[in-house]
Design a protein around this motif. Structure first.
Motif, PDB file in Angstrom:
ATOM      1  N   LEU A  95       0.999   2.863  29.426  1.00  0.00           N
ATOM      2  CA  LEU A  95      -0.393   2.283  28.962  1.00  0.00           C
ATOM      3  C   LEU A  95      -1.232   2.424  30.276  1.00  0.00           C
ATOM      4  O   LEU A  95      -2.417   3.249  30.094  1.00  0.00           O
ATOM      5  N   ARG A  96      -0.901   2.207  31.337  1.00  0.00           N
ATOM      6  CA  ARG A  96      -1.752   1.925  32.716  1.00  0.00           C
ATOM      7  C   ARG A  96      -1.950   3.413  32.857  1.00  0.00           C
ATOM      8  O   ARG A  96      -3.254   3.966  33.231  1.00  0.00           O
ATOM      9  N   ASN A  97      -0.904   4.359  32.892  1.00  0.00           N
ATOM     10  CA  ASN A  97      -0.923   5.724  33.041  1.00  0.00           C
ATOM     11  C   ASN A  97      -2.128   6.457  32.563  1.00  0.00           C
ATOM     12  O   ASN A  97      -2.755   7.156  32.770  1.00  0.00           O
ATOM     13  N   HIS A  98      -1.866   6.210  31.139  1.00  0.00           N
ATOM     14  CA  HIS A  98      -2.728   6.919  30.228  1.00  0.00           C
ATOM     15  C   HIS A  98      -4.162   6.418  30.348  1.00  0.00           C
ATOM     16  O   HIS A  98      -4.937   7.369  30.398  1.00  0.00           O
ATOM     17  N   ILE A  99      -4.403   5.082  30.396  1.00  0.00           N
ATOM     18  CA  ILE A  99      -5.899   4.670  31.126  1.00  0.00           C
ATOM     19  C   ILE A  99      -6.194   5.388  32.030  1.00  0.00           C
ATOM     20  O   ILE A  99      -7.415   5.993  32.230  1.00  0.00           O
ATOM     21  N   ARG A 100      -5.694   5.470  33.312  1.00  0.00           N
ATOM     22  CA  ARG A 100      -6.052   6.239  34.346  1.00  0.00           C
ATOM     23  C   ARG A 100      -6.161   7.719  34.184  1.00  0.00           C
ATOM     24  O   ARG A 100      -7.516   8.040  34.630  1.00  0.00           O
ATOM     25  N   ARG A 101      -5.455   8.180  33.533  1.00  0.00           N
ATOM     26  CA  ARG A 101      -5.686   9.590  33.103  1.00  0.00           C
ATOM     27  C   ARG A 101      -6.913   9.895  32.265  1.00  0.00           C
ATOM     28  O   ARG A 101      -7.587  11.040  32.499  1.00  0.00           O
ATOM     29  N   TYR A 102      -7.157   9.191  31.189  1.00  0.00           N
ATOM     30  CA  TYR A 102      -8.218   9.478  30.265  1.00  0.00           C
ATOM     31  C   TYR A 102      -9.504   8.869  30.409  1.00  0.00           C
ATOM     32  O   TYR A 102     -10.516   9.001  29.628  1.00  0.00           O
ATOM     33  N   ASN A 103      -9.426   7.715  31.310  1.00  0.00           N
ATOM     34  CA  ASN A 103     -10.802   6.833  31.092  1.00  0.00           C
ATOM     35  C   ASN A 103     -11.696   7.844  32.044  1.00  0.00           C
ATOM     36  O   ASN A 103     -11.634   7.940  33.296  1.00  0.00           O
ATOM     37  N   HIS A 104     -13.023   8.037  31.427  1.00  0.00           N
ATOM     38  CA  HIS A 104     -13.883   8.907  32.115  1.00  0.00           C
ATOM     39  C   HIS A 104     -15.174   8.154  32.270  1.00  0.00           C
ATOM     40  O   HIS A 104     -16.517   8.765  32.499  1.00  0.00           O
ATOM     41  N   ARG A 105     -15.285   6.752  32.149  1.00  0.00           N
ATOM     42  CA  ARG A 105     -16.554   5.996  31.974  1.00  0.00           C
ATOM     43  C   ARG A 105     -16.063   4.466  32.929  1.00  0.00           C
ATOM     44  O   ARG A 105     -15.154   4.342  32.903  1.00  0.00           O
ATOM     45  N   GLU A 106     -17.349   3.986  33.491  1.00  0.00           N
ATOM     46  CA  GLU A 106     -17.161   2.460  33.953  1.00  0.00           C
ATOM     47  C   GLU A 106     -17.057   1.669  32.747  1.00  0.00           C
ATOM     48  O   GLU A 106     -17.587   1.978  31.849  1.00  0.00           O
ATOM     49  N   CYS A 107     -15.847   0.755  32.853  1.00  0.00           N
ATOM     50  CA  CYS A 107     -15.478   0.025  31.559  1.00  0.00           C
ATOM     51  C   CYS A 107     -14.768  -1.246  31.878  1.00  0.00           C
ATOM     52  O   CYS A 107     -14.495  -1.475  33.311  1.00  0.00           O
ATOM     53  N   ASP A 108     -14.678  -2.379  31.073  1.00  0.00           N
ATOM     54  CA  ASP A 108     -13.916  -3.441  31.361  1.00  0.00           C
ATOM     55  C   ASP A 108     -12.704  -2.815  30.160  1.00  0.00           C
ATOM     56  O   ASP A 108     -12.673  -2.157  29.442  1.00  0.00           O
ATOM     57  N   ILE A 109     -11.553  -3.581  30.688  1.00  0.00           N
ATOM     58  CA  ILE A 109     -10.137  -3.202  29.942  1.00  0.00           C
ATOM     59  C   ILE A 109      -9.547  -4.577  29.745  1.00  0.00           C
ATOM     60  O   ILE A 109      -9.201  -5.259  30.698  1.00  0.00           O
ATOM     61  N   LEU A 110      -9.291  -4.722  28.364  1.00  0.00           N
ATOM     62  CA  LEU A 110      -8.341  -5.787  28.031  1.00  0.00           C
ATOM     63  C   LEU A 110      -7.093  -5.045  27.557  1.00  0.00           C
ATOM     64  O   LEU A 110      -7.078  -4.216  26.637  1.00  0.00           O
ATOM     65  N   ILE A 111      -5.880  -5.476  28.057  1.00  0.00           N
ATOM     66  CA  ILE A 111      -4.675  -4.818  27.708  1.00  0.00           C
ATOM     67  C   ILE A 111      -3.765  -6.193  26.854  1.00  0.00           C
ATOM     68  O   ILE A 111      -3.828  -7.185  27.299  1.00  0.00           O
ATOM     69  N   TYR A 112      -3.481  -5.436  25.630  1.00  0.00           N
ATOM     70  CA  TYR A 112      -2.958  -6.496  24.659  1.00  0.00           C
ATOM     71  C   TYR A 112      -1.315  -6.237  24.515  1.00  0.00           C
ATOM     72  O   TYR A 112      -1.195  -4.955  24.633  1.00  0.00           O
ATOM     73  N   ALA A 113      -0.499  -7.376  24.353  1.00  0.00           N
ATOM     74  CA  ALA A 113       1.028  -6.958  24.195  1.00  0.00           C
ATOM     75  C   ALA A 113       1.147  -7.370  22.539  1.00  0.00           C
ATOM     76  O   ALA A 113       0.380  -8.154  22.175  1.00  0.00           O
ATOM     77  N   HIS A 114       1.719  -6.427  21.922  1.00  0.00           N
ATOM     78  CA  HIS A 114       2.054  -6.542  20.669  1.00  0.00           C
ATOM     79  C   HIS A 114       3.691  -7.061  20.334  1.00  0.00           C
ATOM     80  O   HIS A 114       4.505  -6.370  20.869  1.00  0.00           O
ATOM     81  N   TYR A 115       3.730  -8.153  19.560  1.00  0.00           N
ATOM     82  CA  TYR A 115       5.097  -8.722  19.399  1.00  0.00           C
ATOM     83  C   TYR A 115       5.625  -8.404  18.326  1.00  0.00           C
ATOM     84  O   TYR A 115       5.036  -7.785  16.967  1.00  0.00           O
ATOM     85  N   SER A 116       6.791  -8.564  18.156  1.00  0.00           N
ATOM     86  CA  SER A 116       7.854  -8.330  16.868  1.00  0.00           C
ATOM     87  C   SER A 116       7.326  -9.171  16.020  1.00  0.00           C
ATOM     88  O   SER A 116       6.842 -10.575  16.205  1.00  0.00           O
ATOM     89  N   SER A 117       7.668  -8.867  14.520  1.00  0.00           N
ATOM     90  CA  SER A 117       6.962  -9.998  13.477  1.00  0.00           C
ATOM     91  C   SER A 117       7.701 -11.395  13.369  1.00  0.00           C
ATOM     92  O   SER A 117       7.272 -12.271  13.015  1.00  0.00           O
ATOM     93  N   GLU A 118       8.835 -11.275  14.031  1.00  0.00           N
ATOM     94  CA  GLU A 118       9.579 -12.805  14.078  1.00  0.00           C
ATOM     95  C   GLU A 118       9.004 -13.575  14.915  1.00  0.00           C
ATOM     96  O   GLU A 118       9.193 -14.983  14.899  1.00  0.00           O
ATOM     97  N   SER A 119       8.076 -13.304  16.037  1.00  0.00           N
ATOM     98  CA  SER A 119       7.514 -14.304  16.943  1.00  0.00           C
ATOM     99  C   SER A 119       6.556 -15.132  16.348  1.00  0.00           C
ATOM    100  O   SER A 119       6.198 -16.059  16.937  1.00  0.00           O
ATOM    101  N   GLY A 120       5.784 -14.653  15.212  1.00  0.00           N
ATOM    102  CA  GLY A 120       4.810 -15.403  14.779  1.00  0.00           C
ATOM    103  C   GLY A 120       3.407 -15.092  15.086  1.00  0.00           C
ATOM    104  O   GLY A 120       2.658 -15.573  14.931  1.00  0.00           O
TER     105      GLY A 120
END
Length: 89
Positions: free
Chosen positions: A32-57
Motif C-alpha cells: 500500500l505504501r509503495n502504491h501511494i508513493r508511486r501514484y500520489n501526485h498531489r499534496e494530501c493527508d493520508i489515512l491508512i486503514y486495516a481491514h479485519y476478518s469478519s470474525e473479529s467484529g
C-alpha cells in the motif's frame, strides 16, 4: 477474539480543495505504501486503514495518519517488521 488483518487501504484528502480518494485495498502495508508513493501526485493527508476478518467484529480501523504529504514523498520509515507489528496487534 483475535483481529486478523486481511487487507489495507488508504484515504487521501487533497490539501488544495479537500478532494478525497479511496485507493484499492492491498494485501500488505508495504504494498500500500509503495502504491501511494508511486501514484500520489498531489499534496494530501493520508489515512491508512486495516481491514479485519469478519470474525473479529471490527470491520476496519485507522492504523496510521500522515499529514501534509508531498507528491512522491517517502512518508514513512517502514520495514517488514513494522508490517508484522500491525498484523499482530
Amino acid at each position: 477474539m483475535t483481529k486478523e488483518i486481511i487487507s489495507y487501504s488508504a484515504l487521501t484528502i487533497g490539501k488544495k480543495h479537500g478532494a478525497t480518494h479511496w485507493g484499492q485495498a492491498k494485501e500488505t502495508l508495504c504494498e500500500l505504501r509503495n502504491h501511494i508513493r508511486r501514484y500520489n501526485h498531489r499534496e494530501c493527508d493520508i489515512l491508512i486503514y486495516a481491514h479485519y476478518s469478519s470474525e473479529s467484529g471490527i470491520p476496519s480501523e485507522c492504523v496510521e495518519q500522515h499529514w501534509n504529504v508531498k507528491p512522491n514523498q517517502d512518508f514513512t520509515n517502514h520495514t517488514k517488521e513494522n508490517d508484522d507489528e500491525h498484523r499482530n496487534n
